[in-house]
Design a protein around this motif. Sequence first.
Motif, mmCIF file in Angstrom:
data_model
loop_
_atom_site.group_PDB
_atom_site.id
_atom_site.type_symbol
_atom_site.label_atom_id
_atom_site.label_comp_id
_atom_site.label_asym_id
_atom_site.label_seq_id
_atom_site.Cartn_x
_atom_site.Cartn_y
_atom_site.Cartn_z
ATOM 1 N N ILE A 71 44.345 28.806 48.308
ATOM 2 C CA ILE A 71 42.931 29.094 48.558
ATOM 3 C C ILE A 71 42.675 30.598 48.497
ATOM 4 C CG2 ILE A 71 41.171 29.110 50.372
ATOM 5 C CD1 ILE A 71 42.129 26.289 51.128
ATOM 6 N N GLU A 72 43.549 31.377 49.104
ATOM 7 C CA GLU A 72 43.391 32.833 49.051
ATOM 8 C C GLU A 72 43.497 33.345 47.615
ATOM 9 O OE1 GLU A 72 45.351 36.921 50.941
ATOM 10 O OE2 GLU A 72 46.215 34.961 51.395
ATOM 11 N N ALA A 73 44.489 32.850 46.882
ATOM 12 C CA ALA A 73 44.669 33.279 45.493
ATOM 13 C C ALA A 73 43.504 32.841 44.618
ATOM 14 C CB ALA A 73 45.979 32.718 44.942
ATOM 15 N N LEU A 74 42.987 31.637 44.867
ATOM 16 C CA LEU A 74 41.865 31.137 44.080
ATOM 17 C C LEU A 74 40.614 31.977 44.316
ATOM 18 C CD1 LEU A 74 40.813 28.943 42.151
ATOM 19 C CD2 LEU A 74 40.320 27.536 44.166
ATOM 20 N N GLY A 75 40.384 32.355 45.565
ATOM 21 C CA GLY A 75 39.242 33.208 45.869
ATOM 22 C C GLY A 75 39.354 34.561 45.186
ATOM 23 N N ALA A 77 41.205 35.281 42.468
ATOM 24 C CA ALA A 77 41.141 35.110 41.009
ATOM 25 C C ALA A 77 39.716 34.874 40.542
ATOM 26 C CB ALA A 77 42.041 33.951 40.591
ATOM 27 N N PHE A 78 38.967 34.130 41.327
ATOM 28 C CA PHE A 78 37.574 33.862 40.956
ATOM 29 C C PHE A 78 36.726 35.122 41.083
ATOM 30 C CE2 PHE A 78 33.473 31.766 40.931
ATOM 31 C CZ PHE A 78 33.682 30.673 40.097
ATOM 32 N N ALA A 79 36.969 35.877 42.149
ATOM 33 C CA ALA A 79 36.225 37.128 42.331
ATOM 34 C C ALA A 79 36.491 38.090 41.179
ATOM 35 C CB ALA A 79 36.610 37.770 43.660
ATOM 36 N N ASP A 80 37.727 38.128 40.708
ATOM 37 C CA ASP A 80 38.073 38.983 39.578
ATOM 38 C C ASP A 80 37.307 38.599 38.312
ATOM 39 O OD1 ASP A 80 39.885 40.338 41.162
ATOM 40 O OD2 ASP A 80 41.631 39.242 40.413
ATOM 41 N N ARG A 81 36.863 37.348 38.242
ATOM 42 C CA ARG A 81 36.197 36.827 37.033
ATOM 43 C C ARG A 81 34.703 36.590 37.235
ATOM 44 N NH1 ARG A 81 41.285 35.753 37.440
ATOM 45 N NH2 ARG A 81 42.604 35.379 35.613
ATOM 46 N N ARG A 82 34.151 37.048 38.360
ATOM 47 C CA ARG A 82 32.765 36.700 38.671
ATOM 48 C C ARG A 82 31.761 37.270 37.674
ATOM 49 N NH1 ARG A 82 34.445 40.515 42.291
ATOM 50 N NH2 ARG A 82 33.112 42.333 42.671
ATOM 51 N N LYS A 83 32.105 38.379 37.026
ATOM 52 C CA LYS A 83 31.184 38.946 36.040
ATOM 53 C C LYS A 83 31.094 38.090 34.781
ATOM 54 C CE LYS A 83 31.654 43.722 37.628
ATOM 55 N NZ LYS A 83 32.048 45.108 37.274
ATOM 56 N N ARG A 84 32.031 37.171 34.610
ATOM 57 C CA ARG A 84 32.007 36.279 33.456
ATOM 58 C C ARG A 84 31.132 35.051 33.675
ATOM 59 N NH1 ARG A 84 38.174 34.971 32.552
ATOM 60 N NH2 ARG A 84 37.162 33.267 31.403
ATOM 61 N N LEU A 85 30.742 34.801 34.924
ATOM 62 C CA LEU A 85 30.063 33.546 35.237
ATOM 63 C C LEU A 85 28.774 33.355 34.438
ATOM 64 C CD1 LEU A 85 30.578 33.469 39.111
ATOM 65 C CD2 LEU A 85 31.595 31.920 37.426
ATOM 66 N N LYS A 86 27.955 34.374 34.409
ATOM 67 C CA LYS A 86 26.668 34.235 33.726
ATOM 68 C C LYS A 86 26.842 34.160 32.214
ATOM 69 C CE LYS A 86 21.922 35.824 34.161
ATOM 70 N NZ LYS A 86 21.018 36.804 34.824
ATOM 71 N N VAL A 119 33.752 31.029 49.479
ATOM 72 C CA VAL A 119 33.602 32.320 48.818
ATOM 73 C C VAL A 119 33.253 32.139 47.342
ATOM 74 C CG1 VAL A 119 36.075 32.564 48.316
ATOM 75 C CG2 VAL A 119 34.629 34.600 48.513
ATOM 76 N N ASN A 120 33.804 31.126 46.701
ATOM 77 C CA ASN A 120 33.508 30.896 45.292
ATOM 78 C C ASN A 120 32.144 30.246 45.101
ATOM 79 O OD1 ASN A 120 35.966 31.996 44.812
ATOM 80 N ND2 ASN A 120 36.962 30.115 44.111
#
Length: 239
Positions: A71-75, A77-86, A119-120
Amino acid sequence: MNRLVLWNVDLTLVDVAIVTRDAYAEAFRRVTGRPLVKLAPAKGRPESELIFETLAINGIQPDDGHLPAFIEALGEAFADRRKRLKAEGRVLPGAKEALAAVGRLDGVVQSLLTGTIRVNAVHKLKAFGLDKHVDFEVGGYGEEVYPKATLLQVAQGRTKDRYGFACDKSVTVLIGDSTRDVQAAQIGGAAMIGVASGRSLAGELREAGADIVLPDLSDTRAVVSAVSRLTSPGGRDLG
């Protein structure tokens, strides 16, 4: 406040599957030191369940330390990629308008009932400007090791503690795209608006017992009408 509307996230409000899978692959690598070969299908389940199954089908025997680490790693990793979401994801038709319109109803608290970790879920909604309509504090999220029906009751309890009204079945609505969401509503104690934008067809949602089924969220008036009907005195008598 006297009405609670809970939204599923993935394939109800947004579709960010590409980024999610990439984040899972990175989290799996960080936790196990191995590449992810197969990701367990979501099927409307919480990520606490998906993580255990993903580990198992990739040959990792899960233990008590795997879930918090993943869960910590997923949060992260997702935060690192949040600019890709849109850029690589999309908000589903009518989602923004529906959230805004439902939020204008008298006495409505809107939050999330989602398999996504909190968080995600915040990142997903913020990427598309949906976060301002939602009180994240009272939702139920995927890092909590409960079935979705129990998460619904947890969200109702949090809402009562925060806003002071009893969130029973007569004033709680879940909006989601899967038959698992319908089952959660039935067991947990909520009305159900099924949206055929994701995992389940309209007929499957009706057969599962959704009170109202919509093709998607693009008809804002229909969404608002459904919420109003299911949280008003006598509104449950759908004939």
